[in-house]
Design a protein around this motif. Structure first.
Motif, PDB file in Angstrom:
ATOM      1  N   ILE A  72      -2.634 -11.380  -2.015  1.00 42.84           N
ATOM      2  CA  ILE A  72      -2.724  -9.985  -1.581  1.00 42.84           C
ATOM      3  C   ILE A  72      -1.312  -9.395  -1.543  1.00 42.84           C
ATOM      4  N   VAL A  73      -1.199  -8.122  -1.914  1.00 41.65           N
ATOM      5  CA  VAL A  73       0.113  -7.466  -1.921  1.00 41.65           C
ATOM      6  C   VAL A  73       0.428  -6.974  -0.507  1.00 41.65           C
ATOM      7  N   ASP A  74       0.800  -7.891   0.365  1.00 40.57           N
ATOM      8  CA  ASP A  74       1.267  -7.513   1.707  1.00 40.57           C
ATOM      9  C   ASP A  74       2.716  -7.066   1.638  1.00 40.57           C
ATOM     10  N   ALA A  75       3.534  -7.874   0.980  1.00 41.06           N
ATOM     11  CA  ALA A  75       4.952  -7.548   0.818  1.00 41.06           C
ATOM     12  C   ALA A  75       5.180  -6.988  -0.578  1.00 41.06           C
ATOM     13  N   PHE A 105       7.448 -12.002  -3.465  1.00 36.71           N
ATOM     14  CA  PHE A 105       6.614 -13.060  -4.046  1.00 36.71           C
ATOM     15  C   PHE A 105       6.449 -14.233  -3.089  1.00 36.71           C
ATOM     16  N   SER A 106       7.542 -14.739  -2.562  1.00 35.91           N
ATOM     17  CA  SER A 106       7.448 -15.909  -1.680  1.00 35.91           C
ATOM     18  C   SER A 106       6.695 -15.572  -0.396  1.00 35.91           C
ATOM     19  N   ILE A 158      -8.395  -6.456  -8.313  1.00 34.25           N
ATOM     20  CA  ILE A 158      -9.557  -7.019  -7.632  1.00 34.25           C
ATOM     21  C   ILE A 158      -9.734  -6.427  -6.243  1.00 34.25           C
ATOM     22  N   GLY A 159      -8.802  -5.561  -5.830  1.00 34.10           N
ATOM     23  CA  GLY A 159      -8.898  -4.953  -4.506  1.00 34.10           C
ATOM     24  C   GLY A 159      -7.932  -5.547  -3.498  1.00 34.10           C
ATOM     25  N   ASN A 160      -7.073  -6.475  -3.945  1.00 40.63           N
ATOM     26  CA  ASN A 160      -6.091  -7.093  -3.056  1.00 40.63           C
ATOM     27  C   ASN A 160      -4.783  -6.302  -3.078  1.00 40.63           C
ATOM     28  N   SER A 161      -4.895  -4.983  -2.922  1.00 40.22           N
ATOM     29  CA  SER A 161      -3.716  -4.122  -3.001  1.00 40.22           C
ATOM     30  C   SER A 161      -2.914  -4.117  -1.719  1.00 40.22           C
ATOM     31  N   GLY A 162      -3.481  -4.664  -0.628  1.00 43.18           N
ATOM     32  CA  GLY A 162      -2.761  -4.692   0.637  1.00 43.18           C
ATOM     33  C   GLY A 162      -2.650  -3.302   1.241  1.00 43.18           C
ATOM     34  N   PRO A 163      -2.038  -3.197   2.408  1.00 43.68           N
ATOM     35  CA  PRO A 163      -1.947  -1.898   3.084  1.00 43.68           C
ATOM     36  C   PRO A 163      -1.000  -0.945   2.375  1.00 43.68           C
ATOM     37  N   LEU A 164      -1.294   0.352   2.491  1.00 39.22           N
ATOM     38  CA  LEU A 164      -0.374   1.361   1.999  1.00 39.22           C
ATOM     39  C   LEU A 164       0.879   1.378   2.866  1.00 39.22           C
ATOM     40  N   ILE A 165       1.916   2.092   2.424  1.00 39.67           N
ATOM     41  CA  ILE A 165       3.071   2.336   3.277  1.00 39.67           C
ATOM     42  C   ILE A 165       2.546   2.943   4.585  1.00 39.67           C
ATOM     43  N   PRO A 166       2.872   2.373   5.739  1.00 41.95           N
ATOM     44  CA  PRO A 166       2.193   2.757   6.992  1.00 41.95           C
ATOM     45  C   PRO A 166       2.175   4.251   7.274  1.00 41.95           C
TER      46      PRO A 166
END
Length: 940
Positions: free
Chosen positions: A127-130, A137-138, A542-550
């Motif tokens: 998931i794109v959290d960072a 990546f790490s 696949i929908g693992n875009s993670g949260p938007l900029i808060p």
């Protein structure tokens, strides 16, 4: 015992090695068959046993009539099975549960073992959290492992407990790109009963984009997980001989167009043509001018236009790609010799018979995007601002796009040069940003946003909040990936930066991509625009875009802004990409970078400035767009075979996290009762040695009345789990914190989560509960039939012994090949679905779970029959039969006692499907077959 009715078995020698092959020229009519059917014919010849694969089946294919619609059934035996983890974990869970069931019934657990090579690539869980920094990546990789350790532990156990089962660990690549670059053999070799055999590489995959490998000449397509499980266990797959649509390619790509523009054009063309359930073969002089990476892009998106596969023949380009990706020279020579010996080599002088032919002149292509919620809805970039403005104003796609095209035609009449994306165009006069020369009203609602870094931004409807270079569709293609890197370099050199409200990410499908970016010196420029590496996986697609900029997320929610994502992916269905992006547009990686620079769909990329350069002058897309020659020069100097050989040398090894997972032994998996990821499923509860008789469906209620184009994403979402949803409340009750919910896709090993997530898409519109959106219905077990969560209503219906039905429109179940869309439907208590039409895979999956797929006759639907969904239903003609008739009688009785009766078509299309339905689904059927002491049917 194998048979050889056509005398096709022969010995054949290449490079001093003797192979057993089955010669296609021993079948007199083989030469006239399309490439795809030649591969299918060889499959039947080699697997003929007189019982499952018969002489009659082979003759039916030899006698194939291109225009016939009533084709015969044959049994296809794929050489191997490909899985990704979202769909593969449920497969492993099912096989493990089947071992438990066979032990309980006194059988041999070793009978539950893959008999063909089965390879699973973990690619759907990151998931794109960072994002936007060097450590992204790490950070994402560590979070992925922490969230999914229970799932990964099961896969590690399965890898050592099952034969012929391998796992590509996380953070390696996307299954289809790994398949294309490494796993695919093109010509398969394996020891047979009489020695070493050579035959075409074929497969089925538990992901609908499996046809990406068709670009390599490998026949394969997506199936549901339960069908894949049967293939893994050596069972041939029942199918009707398909019609084959031939697409003749002519001409050459115009400057400024890409493979993405081609595939979006083909998706639009073939959706209009109607190719659901058909094979598509590409042929003609244009084939030689299509690089293999572009061919793979076309194959990848075949589910978007409804085809089972979209395949290219083997030719010199195939061999060049095999060499580029590090395959051995011996393998390359084998592929060439076998293809030429079997008539599988592309021959311009030999045109096959086709059910229908279409011609596409590559010279007619233009820069395009697709959206906002279907991949086939193509929008030329030249009219995008007007079309998106019309969509924001509430117009339908059809009206929005046609109106803008009409305006564009009016503006260019009587004659003018077409707008071009390349710098050589003399006809492009400068235009001010936000003015695309087309008359349209943009529903502005600007909001000032203070950002955490101390900056500020003005956010508006139509702004781009996600820009993702992702998905195997495009990241497997060096032409568009190097193009994006070169465009980024020029943008940085001109002094451009991404807009601060855009969440940017780079998630390629293999490590080779970052290797050639590094070698070409393009990584720093992508990083400066925020396209830092976030992972090797499907991510946003696949929908693992993670949260938007808060701060952006808060503004979108507070002011109900209609914002969008842009991605180089293959899917953009409602509710899939991100809960807060109502519009999602597919495009090439190069255009993704461009839209990140402007941050809005309001800009006409072909006419408006992207921004102001460091020299104070406007910068246009044509100023930074690289030429095809520049792109190819970088590829020639930086994309080398040694990268692929090195990148895949230890592809199954994994990192320290993977290798350190504990490995319990034993034939049976030790289920953890406290796990919220992996639980023993209920599919075999109460299953005996014999199937129970079929019964009519009486007193059924409608769980959902749905419209057209309801996708498997609507039925079984893969993305984020909402806190207040039934699935979210289940996780909370089991001690899971909100930050650890992960996604529906990652929890497919836990049926309790997935039942609660069925029909839980936030964009689902159940017409039984008008004015609502999301996973709700009306519960007729309660007084006044109040609106209720679909799961909660299902619990009450099951307690009351009330069977359920679904009413739906056209293209029901389109999209991903996820079996949970059928599993969840069945576990909710649904006995039948009545739709106007189905996508192939979902219809098959419903049968595989014992759900009856019925189809309205042409001209009929729920509206024409006056069905509100408040009726009770009876479906007669099932009881006392071995299999349902071709039609059944359906009666619907409304609350006032009025009756509507109609005949519905039973969409059980083959005898094998009838057997699955009679047994209550493919899993009980397989279990009962494997209880028999006779060996399961094996084949390759």
């Amino acid at each position: 015992m194998s048979s050889d009715s056509f005398g096709a078995r022969d010995q054949w020698v290449v490079d001093g090695t003797s192979y057993e092959i089955y010669r296609l020229d021993r079948v007199e009519t083989a030469h006239r068959l399309p490439y795809s059917l030649k591969v299918l014919l060889e499959n039947l010849l080699r697997n003929e046993d007189g019982r499952l694969v018969t002489r009659e089946q082979i003759q039916s294919l030899a006698d194939w009539q291109p225009g016939a619609t009533d084709q015969k059934e044959v049994q296809y035996t794929p050489a191997r099975v490909l899985m990704q983890d979202f769909t593969g974990v449920p497969c492993v869970v099912d096989l493990v549960a089947m071992r438990d069931a066979i032990i309980a019934l006194g059988g041999d657990p070793q009978r539950i073992n893959p008999l063909v090579p089965s390879e699973l690539v973990i690619d759907h869980s990151v998931i794109v959290d960072a994002f936007g920094h060097d450590g992204a990546f790490s950070a994402n990789a560590q979070l992925e492992f922490e969230r999914n350790v229970e799932r990964y532990q099961m896969l590690r156990w399965a890898q050592q407990a099952f034969d012929n089962f391998k796992v590509v660990p996380p953070d390696t690549g996307i299954c289809h790109q790994v398949n294309l670059e490494y796993l695919s053999r093109v010509v398969f070799t394996r020891e047979g009963p009489d020695g070493l055999q050579a035959y075409p590489d074929t497969l089925v995959g538990t992901d609908s984009h499996t046809p990406m490998v068709n670009g390599l000449g490998v026949l394969g397509w997506g199936v549901g997980g339960i069908e894949a499980e049967a293939a893994m266990l050596g069972q041939p797959m029942s199918m009707l001989i398909p019609q084959v649509v031939g697409i003749k390619l002519t001409g050459e790509f115009p400057p400024g167009t890409t493979a993405t523009d081609l595939v979006l054009t083909v998706a639009e063309l073939l959706r209009k043509t109607g190719v659901v359930g058909k094979f598509v073969d590409f042929y003609g002089p244009g084939v030689a001018r299509i690089p293999l990476a572009n061919r793979a892009t076309l194959g990848n998106m075949s589910p978007e236009y409804g085809a089972t596969c979209a395949i290219f023949p083997i030719d010199d380009e195939t061999l060049a790609y095999l060499r580029l990706t590090g395959r051995s020279e011996q393998q390359v020579r084998l592929v060439e010799a076998y293809a030429k010996a079997q008539g599988l080599w592309h021959d311009l002088g030999q045109e096959a018979d086709y059910s229908q032919t279409l011609e596409l002149d590559l010279g007619t292509l233009e820069p395009s995007i697709a959206g906002p919620k279907r991949p086939q809805d193509r929008i030329p970039v030249r009219v995008a601002p007007g079309a998106v403005g019309a969509l924001l104003a509430g117009q339908t796609y059809e009206n929005a796009i046609q109106g803008r095209l009409d305006e564009a035609i009016d503006e260019s009449f009587p004659a003018s040069d077409p707008v071009s994306i390349v710098r050589s165009s003399a006809s492009d006069a400068p235009h001010s940003p936000g003015h695309c020369d087309l008359k349209h009203d943009w529903p502005h609602a600007p909001v000032d946003v203070a950002l955490a870094n101390g900056g500020s931004a003005r956010l508006d409807n139509g702004h781009v909040v996600i820009a993702a270079i992702t998905s195997c569709t495009n990241t497997s293609n060096p032409l568009v990936m190097i193009g994006a890197g070169l465009l980024a370099r020029r943008a940085v050199e001109k002094g451009l930066r991404r807009k601060p409200w855009v969440k940017t990410s780079l998630a390629p499908g293999s490590r080779v991509v970052t290797d050639y970016y590094d070698r070409a010196g393009l990584t720093p420029y992508l990083d400066q625009l925020g396209f830092n590496l976030v992972g090797y996986g499907c991510t946003t697609c696949i929908g693992n875009s993670g949260p938007l900029i808060p701060e952006v997320a808060a503004a979108v929610t507070e002011h109900d802004l209609n914002v969008c994502s842009v991605l180089s992916g293959n899917r953009n269905f409602e509710g899939r990409i991100h809960p807060q992006t109502q519009m999602n547009f597919l495009m090439s990686p190069m255009l993704v970078v461009a839209y990140a620079l402007v941050g809005t769909m309001h800009v006409n990329l072909l006419r408006d400035a992207l921004g102001t350069g460091s020299d104070g002058k406007p910068v246009y897309l044509r100023d930074i767009w690289p030429s095809n020659r520049e792109i190819q020069d970088v590829i020639d100097s930086c994309v080398k075979a040694d990268m692929f050989a090195r990148g895949y040398a230890d592809v199954f090894a994994g990192d320290d996290n993977w290798r350190s997972l504990p490995l319990p032994g034993g034939n049976a998996f030790q289920w953890n009762a406290d796990s919220t990821y992996v639980r023993q499923p209920p599919y075999f509860d109460g299953v005996g040695r014999e199937p129970v008789p079929l019964t009519d469906i009486r007193g059924a209620r409608v769980l959902a009345r749905l419209g057209d184009s309801v996708t498997t994403d609507h039925i079984s979402p893969a993305g984020a789990i909402k806190l207040d949803s039934p699935a979210g409340q289940y996780l909370v009750a089991h001690g899971v914190e909100r930050k650890d919910f992960n996604s529906y896709g990652s929890r497919r090993g836990n049926h309790e989560v997935m039942i609660r997530g069925t029909f839980a898409n936030i964009r689902l519109r159940n017409q039984l509960a008008p004015g609502t959106e999301g996973g709700v219905t009306r519960d007729f077990t309660r007084a006044g039939a109040p609106v209720s969560a679909i799961f909660d209503a299902s619990v009450n219906y099951i307690a009351a012994g009330t069977p359920l039905v679904i009413l739906a429109g056209k293209e029901y179940g389109s999209g991903s090949s996820r079996d949970w869309a059928a599993k969840g439907t069945a576990l909710l208590g649904v006995r039948a679905v009545i739709a106007q039409s189905y996508e192939r895979i979902h219809r098959s999956n419903l049968i595989g779970m014992g759900v009856l797929p019925l189809q309205f006759h042409d001209g009929q639907n729920a509206d024409t029959l006056g069905l509100s969904g408040e009726e009770t239903f009876e479906i007669a003609g099932l009881a006392g039969r071995e299999a349902p008739a071709r039609e059944v009688r359906v009666k619907a009785i409304d609350p006032q006692g009025r009756e509507v009766a109609f005949d519905a078509i039973v969409r059980i299309d083959t005898p094998a499907e009838a057997a699955y339905y009679r047994h209550g689904g493919i899993l009980p059927y397989m279990l009962r077959q494997l209880l028999d002491p006779a060996p399961a049917a094996a084949g390759t």
